[in-house]
Design a protein around this motif. Structure first.
Motif, PDB file in Angstrom:
ATOM      1  N   ALA A 177      10.940   6.671  12.000  1.00 28.64           N
ATOM      2  CA  ALA A 177      11.482   6.221  10.689  1.00 28.64           C
ATOM      3  C   ALA A 177      11.276   4.601  10.617  1.00 28.64           C
ATOM      4  O   ALA A 177      10.968   4.192   9.587  1.00 28.64           O
ATOM      5  N   ILE A 178      11.870   3.897  11.588  1.00 27.03           N
ATOM      6  CA  ILE A 178      11.835   2.580  11.803  1.00 27.03           C
ATOM      7  C   ILE A 178      10.458   2.082  11.488  1.00 27.03           C
ATOM      8  O   ILE A 178      10.229   0.756  10.641  1.00 27.03           O
ATOM      9  N   VAL A 179       9.399   2.418  12.057  1.00 26.69           N
ATOM     10  CA  VAL A 179       8.071   2.066  11.985  1.00 26.69           C
ATOM     11  C   VAL A 179       7.784   1.846  10.482  1.00 26.69           C
ATOM     12  O   VAL A 179       7.034   0.740  10.028  1.00 26.69           O
ATOM     13  N   PHE A 180       7.858   3.106   9.921  1.00 22.01           N
ATOM     14  CA  PHE A 180       7.381   2.994   8.378  1.00 22.01           C
ATOM     15  C   PHE A 180       8.529   2.141   7.416  1.00 22.01           C
ATOM     16  O   PHE A 180       7.814   1.497   6.524  1.00 22.01           O
ATOM     17  N   TYR A 181       9.519   2.148   7.654  1.00 19.97           N
ATOM     18  CA  TYR A 181      10.306   1.239   6.909  1.00 19.97           C
ATOM     19  C   TYR A 181      10.307  -0.315   7.303  1.00 19.97           C
ATOM     20  O   TYR A 181      10.060  -1.139   6.242  1.00 19.97           O
ATOM     21  N   GLU A 182       9.753  -0.452   8.436  1.00 19.63           N
ATOM     22  CA  GLU A 182       9.280  -1.682   8.785  1.00 19.63           C
ATOM     23  C   GLU A 182       8.222  -2.234   8.026  1.00 19.63           C
ATOM     24  O   GLU A 182       7.947  -3.326   7.306  1.00 19.63           O
ATOM     25  N   LYS A 183       6.971  -1.286   7.995  1.00 25.18           N
ATOM     26  CA  LYS A 183       5.834  -1.490   7.184  1.00 25.18           C
ATOM     27  C   LYS A 183       6.027  -1.795   5.820  1.00 25.18           C
ATOM     28  O   LYS A 183       5.592  -2.676   4.970  1.00 25.18           O
ATOM     29  N   GLU A 184       6.850  -0.953   5.174  1.00 27.31           N
ATOM     30  CA  GLU A 184       7.339  -0.754   3.778  1.00 27.31           C
ATOM     31  C   GLU A 184       7.991  -2.153   3.348  1.00 27.31           C
ATOM     32  O   GLU A 184       7.557  -2.838   2.334  1.00 27.31           O
ATOM     33  N   LEU A 185       8.756  -2.684   4.142  1.00 28.67           N
ATOM     34  CA  LEU A 185       9.429  -4.152   4.040  1.00 28.67           C
ATOM     35  C   LEU A 185       8.591  -5.026   3.817  1.00 28.67           C
ATOM     36  O   LEU A 185       8.527  -5.907   3.145  1.00 28.67           O
ATOM     37  N   ILE A 186       7.489  -5.089   4.723  1.00 29.80           N
ATOM     38  CA  ILE A 186       6.883  -5.959   5.145  1.00 29.80           C
ATOM     39  C   ILE A 186       5.551  -5.965   3.794  1.00 29.80           C
ATOM     40  O   ILE A 186       5.498  -7.245   3.178  1.00 29.80           O
ATOM     41  N   GLY A 187       5.542  -4.987   3.353  1.00 28.53           N
ATOM     42  CA  GLY A 187       4.654  -4.792   2.050  1.00 28.53           C
ATOM     43  C   GLY A 187       5.199  -5.317   0.972  1.00 28.53           C
ATOM     44  O   GLY A 187       4.686  -6.130   0.126  1.00 28.53           O
ATOM     45  N   ARG A 188       6.494  -4.899   0.840  1.00 22.96           N
ATOM     46  CA  ARG A 188       7.114  -5.172  -0.612  1.00 22.96           C
ATOM     47  C   ARG A 188       7.393  -6.751  -0.459  1.00 22.96           C
ATOM     48  O   ARG A 188       7.441  -7.412  -1.595  1.00 22.96           O
ATOM     49  N   THR A 189       7.805  -7.408   0.622  1.00 19.28           N
ATOM     50  CA  THR A 189       8.170  -8.741   0.593  1.00 19.28           C
ATOM     51  C   THR A 189       6.747  -9.493   0.314  1.00 19.28           C
ATOM     52  O   THR A 189       7.022 -10.469  -0.326  1.00 19.28           O
ATOM     53  N   ARG A 190       5.717  -9.356   0.888  1.00 19.76           N
ATOM     54  CA  ARG A 190       4.428  -9.798   0.564  1.00 19.76           C
ATOM     55  C   ARG A 190       3.949  -9.661  -0.791  1.00 19.76           C
ATOM     56  O   ARG A 190       3.586 -10.804  -1.616  1.00 19.76           O
ATOM     57  N   ILE A 191       4.149  -8.499  -1.653  1.00 22.48           N
ATOM     58  CA  ILE A 191       3.689  -8.261  -2.923  1.00 22.48           C
ATOM     59  C   ILE A 191       4.628  -8.399  -3.728  1.00 22.48           C
ATOM     60  O   ILE A 191       4.322  -9.050  -4.729  1.00 22.48           O
ATOM     61  N   LEU A 192       5.761  -8.259  -3.763  1.00 21.41           N
ATOM     62  CA  LEU A 192       6.903  -8.402  -4.564  1.00 21.41           C
ATOM     63  C   LEU A 192       7.661  -9.638  -4.415  1.00 21.41           C
ATOM     64  O   LEU A 192       8.317 -10.215  -5.466  1.00 21.41           O
ATOM     65  N   GLY A 193       7.906 -10.272  -3.422  1.00 23.16           N
ATOM     66  CA  GLY A 193       8.658 -11.249  -2.988  1.00 23.16           C
ATOM     67  C   GLY A 193       9.967 -10.900  -2.464  1.00 23.16           C
ATOM     68  O   GLY A 193      10.360  -9.852  -2.497  1.00 23.16           O
ATOM     69  N   PRO A 194      10.645 -11.786  -1.536  1.00 22.75           N
ATOM     70  CA  PRO A 194      11.957 -11.221  -0.871  1.00 22.75           C
ATOM     71  C   PRO A 194      13.093 -11.034  -1.577  1.00 22.75           C
ATOM     72  O   PRO A 194      14.186 -10.073  -1.250  1.00 22.75           O
ATOM     73  N   GLY A 195      13.083 -11.501  -2.932  1.00 27.23           N
ATOM     74  CA  GLY A 195      14.337 -11.363  -3.865  1.00 27.23           C
ATOM     75  C   GLY A 195      14.125 -10.171  -4.650  1.00 27.23           C
ATOM     76  O   GLY A 195      15.045 -10.059  -5.594  1.00 27.23           O
ATOM     77  N   HIS A 196      12.935  -9.645  -4.805  1.00 24.84           N
ATOM     78  CA  HIS A 196      12.655  -8.480  -5.602  1.00 24.84           C
ATOM     79  C   HIS A 196      13.647  -7.357  -5.312  1.00 24.84           C
ATOM     80  O   HIS A 196      14.105  -6.975  -4.339  1.00 24.84           O
ATOM     81  N   GLN A 197      13.914  -6.575  -6.339  1.00 24.88           N
ATOM     82  CA  GLN A 197      14.948  -5.522  -6.222  1.00 24.88           C
ATOM     83  C   GLN A 197      14.402  -4.404  -5.514  1.00 24.88           C
ATOM     84  O   GLN A 197      15.310  -3.878  -4.694  1.00 24.88           O
ATOM     85  N   ASP A 198      13.068  -4.188  -5.480  1.00 25.73           N
ATOM     86  CA  ASP A 198      12.824  -3.003  -4.595  1.00 25.73           C
ATOM     87  C   ASP A 198      12.716  -3.490  -2.928  1.00 25.73           C
ATOM     88  O   ASP A 198      12.877  -2.899  -2.032  1.00 25.73           O
ATOM     89  N   THR A 199      12.268  -4.765  -2.728  1.00 27.30           N
ATOM     90  CA  THR A 199      12.559  -5.438  -1.567  1.00 27.30           C
ATOM     91  C   THR A 199      13.991  -5.557  -1.033  1.00 27.30           C
ATOM     92  O   THR A 199      14.071  -5.106   0.244  1.00 27.30           O
TER      93      THR A 199
END
Length: 255
Positions: A177-199
């Motif tokens: 689970a952590i493997v995919f959660y980490e990838k998701e966070l990296i992607g959302r931080t890169r695309i949406l920014g660290p302060g976005h609601q989804d991030t």
């Protein structure tokens, strides 16, 4: 309500008016098509219970007349499953969707909306009925398809990573689970920014997974980063901020 009834009457006339069942008989392809249209109208207009009756009849006729693996039969099976989901009858919908996916090769392309939506709906039903282990291969296939077709950073791909992580967590496989959660966070931080609601949500989910696994050294920094954005948005005295700060203090005490 009057508008809805008028729409249904219009669809009935359009679907059946020129081709009445008593002219062609119940065992005719066009009769099945009319029944399918009626079911679709009821579903679109917020009456899934009413849709089920027509969609069941359409599926029954098409299975007999066209065959169980004909395109129209498969579409009818999928539409009936959608209606059953709407009236909260997952145990009736699941075998229909399983059959749709079994029949898909040679009918739908792997990246088609028809197949991917069926896979996603079935995986969600497995989760909601307590069978997350059966959702994992479906979400894995969906993720592979979406990475190939829309890219690793597409919001839908990232959402699929989240659901795959959830399915693994539900089976107590936190490391996967952590493997995919980490990838998701990296992607959302890169695309949406660290302060976005989804991030923000992804960061909290990953922190919680770290916490469940006992890895407080990685959980606490994520909670602290979440706290920083919460303070900027809500202020130091907001109840949610105070609770988050207390939780972090409690986690530190456990280290």
């Amino acid at each position: 309500m009057r508008i809805w009834r008028a729409a249904v009457r219009t669809a009935v006339s359009a679907a059946i008016g020129s081709v009445p069942p008593r002219t062609l008989g119940l065992e005719h392809e066009e009769t099945a098509a009319s029944l399918a249209v009626l079911g679709g109208v009821h579903l679109t207009n917020g009456d899934p219970a009413g849709a089920v009756t027509y969609l069941e009849q359409a599926l029954s006729v098409r299975a007999r007349v066209l065959g169980r693996d004909h395109l129209d039969t498969v579409v009818s099976r999928n539409n009936l499953a959608v209606a059953l989901c709407e009236i909260d009858e997952p145990h009736r919908a699941i075998p229909l969707l399983e059959q749709v996916i079994d029949d898909a090769p040679g009918i739908f392309a792997p990246e088609s909306a028809e197949l991917t939506s069926a896979q996603e709906r079935l995986a969600g039903l497995y989760i909601s009925t307590g069978r997350p282990d059966r959702a994992i291969p479906l979400y894995s296939q969906l993720l592979e398809t979406r990475i190939q077709t829309i890219g690793v950073d597409h919001p839908t791909t990232l959402a699929t990573q989240d659901m795959l992580g959830f399915a693994y967590r539900a089976t107590d496989n936190l490391s996967r689970a952590i493997v995919f959660y980490e990838k998701e966070l990296i992607g959302r931080t890169r695309i949406l920014g660290p302060g976005h609601q989804d991030t923000f949500k992804s960061r909290n989910i990953l922190a919680y997974a770290y916490r469940l696994s006992g890895d407080l050294a990685r959980a606490i920094p994520l909670y602290e980063e979440t706290l920083k954005f919460a303070v900027a948005e809500l202020g130091h005295r907001h109840p949610a901020v105070i609770k988050m700060r207390d939780n972090i203090r409690s986690l530190r005490a456990q280290m």
